[in-house]
Every structure is written in structure tokens, then in C-alpha cells.
Design a protein around this motif. Sequence first.
Motif, short mmCIF file in Angstrom:
data_model
loop_
_atom_site.label_atom_id
_atom_site.label_comp_id
_atom_site.label_asym_id
_atom_site.label_seq_id
_atom_site.Cartn_x
_atom_site.Cartn_y
_atom_site.Cartn_z
N ASP A 40 -0.07 37.41 -23.68
CA ASP A 40 -1.18 36.49 -23.92
C ASP A 40 -0.79 35.58 -25.08
N LEU A 41 -0.44 34.33 -24.76
CA LEU A 41 0.02 33.38 -25.78
C LEU A 41 -1.17 32.73 -26.48
N ALA A 42 -1.06 32.58 -27.81
CA ALA A 42 -2.16 32.02 -28.61
C ALA A 42 -3.43 32.83 -28.32
N MET A 102 -2.06 31.49 -21.25
CA MET A 102 -2.37 30.75 -22.49
C MET A 102 -3.75 30.15 -22.26
N ALA A 103 -4.77 30.86 -22.70
CA ALA A 103 -6.15 30.51 -22.34
C ALA A 103 -6.85 29.75 -23.47
N ALA A 134 -0.03 31.06 -16.27
CA ALA A 134 -1.29 30.34 -16.05
C ALA A 134 -1.89 29.90 -17.38
N PHE A 135 -2.44 28.69 -17.37
CA PHE A 135 -3.08 28.18 -18.59
C PHE A 135 -4.12 27.13 -18.21
N ASN A 136 -4.95 26.79 -19.19
CA ASN A 136 -5.94 25.74 -18.94
C ASN A 136 -5.95 24.74 -20.09
N THR A 137 -6.30 23.51 -19.73
CA THR A 137 -6.39 22.44 -20.73
C THR A 137 -7.52 21.51 -20.27
N ARG A 138 -8.23 20.91 -21.22
CA ARG A 138 -9.33 20.01 -20.82
C ARG A 138 -8.78 18.80 -20.07
N ASN A 139 -9.47 18.39 -19.03
CA ASN A 139 -9.06 17.21 -18.28
C ASN A 139 -9.46 15.97 -19.08
#
Length: 244
Positions: A40-42, A102-103, A134-139
Motif C-alpha cells: 500500500d503506497l502512501a 496507491m489510494a 491500481a490507483f486513483n486520481t481526481r479527474n
Amino acid sequence: MDINNLQEYEDALLYDAEYGHYTKDYDLFLNLKSQGAVLDLACGTGRLTIPFAQNGFWVIGLDASQSMLDLARQKTSDLPIQWVQGDVRAFHFDQKFDLIVMAGNAFQALLTKEDQLQMLKCVKEHLKPEGTFAFNTRNPSESELKTTEDFEWWHDFQDATGETVQVFGKQNYDALENIVTYTTKRIWPNHETLCKIQLRFTSYRELASLLEGAGFLITQVYGDFEKQLFAKDSPSIVVVCQLK
Ligand SMILES: C[S@@+](CC[C@H](N)C(=O)[O-])C[C@H]1O[C@@H](n2cnc3c(N)ncnc32)[C@H](O)[C@@H]1O
């Protein structure tokens, strides 16, 4: 470690009171694999790291912030989680992982394309051949990429002592670098604090080319954690990928 964008995370107890209850991404992240080793990164205070361990995964949580890791450790003395202080752009473990996540939009803390590529290089080195990243970032959207002159009310929350904190923010958008600098004002009945953080916004097109160039194959892109397929006006870009 030279990271000077961590002011938001200096008071981990406060961070946890404000954001630690978020669970909307659990279903997506926790079901990407049924077992194995997870990095789990960050990881912050372990919001996602902890349920991974509770579900039987072997887990390492890596974060740059001492304060966040100290609280994560305190919360999990009974769980076999390794908490490691490190930089997502430069980490090394003597093992590979089935799943790297990286959530919490932590990807946006990488303020240049070089930083993003360094992180992806490290991930590539640590992913098993059949592994998933898998990771997420604001669009990026007009409502995100803007400059505001005055503080606007964002939300209220209760801190660990039960006191209500009112949160106001203003932001400055640097269109050249695609970086938004947020100034957050938190107001208690008897005092207030000011805090700054910079976050980079990356379009899906830029992200796809970055991942492709770094040796990843995108297997799924969602626009939110309800698993709606990504569209131009989606709030998030949630990327699931594997090695090419
Ligand atoms: C918004 S929090 C997200 C925490 C957690 N992933 C979650 O979803 O709850 C962002 C985290 O990224 C960490 N962080 C920022 N830059 C980092 C870097 N270069 N290396 C490691 N951690 C970093 C911060 O310390 C913070 O804990």
C-alpha cells in the motif's frame, strides 16, 4: 527524503478524524485479488492497509510521513503489518507483490511527470508478472482547475476530542504545471490553523500515455468507486493495470 509537501499530514490524529472514515473505495481496492502480498503506497494512517491485513493479505504500508505511520502503528499492534517510512519515488524491497495500490488520490502528490515516472519504475520493479497495480486520481475538470480569491466553506468535522472544526479553503491554479495549491483554514471555537498542499492534476490521456511508456497495460478504468466506466466528466480516474 526530500518531500516538503507533507504539512497536511503532520497531525495524523486530526487527519484521521477528518478523512479516516472514508470507505467508498474499499469494495474496489479490496477485491482486486483474493490473497497474496500487498504493497500500500502512501498508506497514510492505514485506512486501506488495515482492512487488507484483516482480510488475510500479507501487507506492507509505505508512507513518507512519520506522524501518519506512528498513528498507523498505534492502531494496529495486533496485526502483522510492516509499516515502512519511504518515498514512493524511490523504494526497494527484496520481494515482489501480487497487488500494489496507491489510494486516496496520493498519486496527485507527485508534482512532475518525472516524479510520476520514478514511482511507476519502482512499482514495475516490485510487481509480480501477474500482479495488479491500481490507483486513483481526481479527474481534472473546470470545477477543480480554478483559482478562488476568498475562503469558501468546504465541510465540518469533529476532531478526536469531539470539538467541531469548520474547514474553509481557497486555491490557486497553475495552468502551466497543472498544479493546484490549496490553502486550508481549520477553525475551532478557540483557535484556527492554516495549511498548504500542492496537488498535480493529470488528464486520462496523459495518464494513459505515461503508463504505456512505463511498461503498463491498463486493464480497467473507472470514473468512480461504484465502478462506472470512465467518462470525460467523471469525478475520478481509477486505473487498474498490469505489466505489459
Ligand atoms: C491523501 S493521503 C492518502 C492516504 C491513504 N492512501 C488513504 O487513502 O487514506 C496522502 C498520503 O501520501 C503520503 N505521501 C505524499 N507524498 C509521498 C511520497 N513521495 N512518498 C510516500 N508517501 C507520500 C502522505 O504522507 C499521506 O500520508
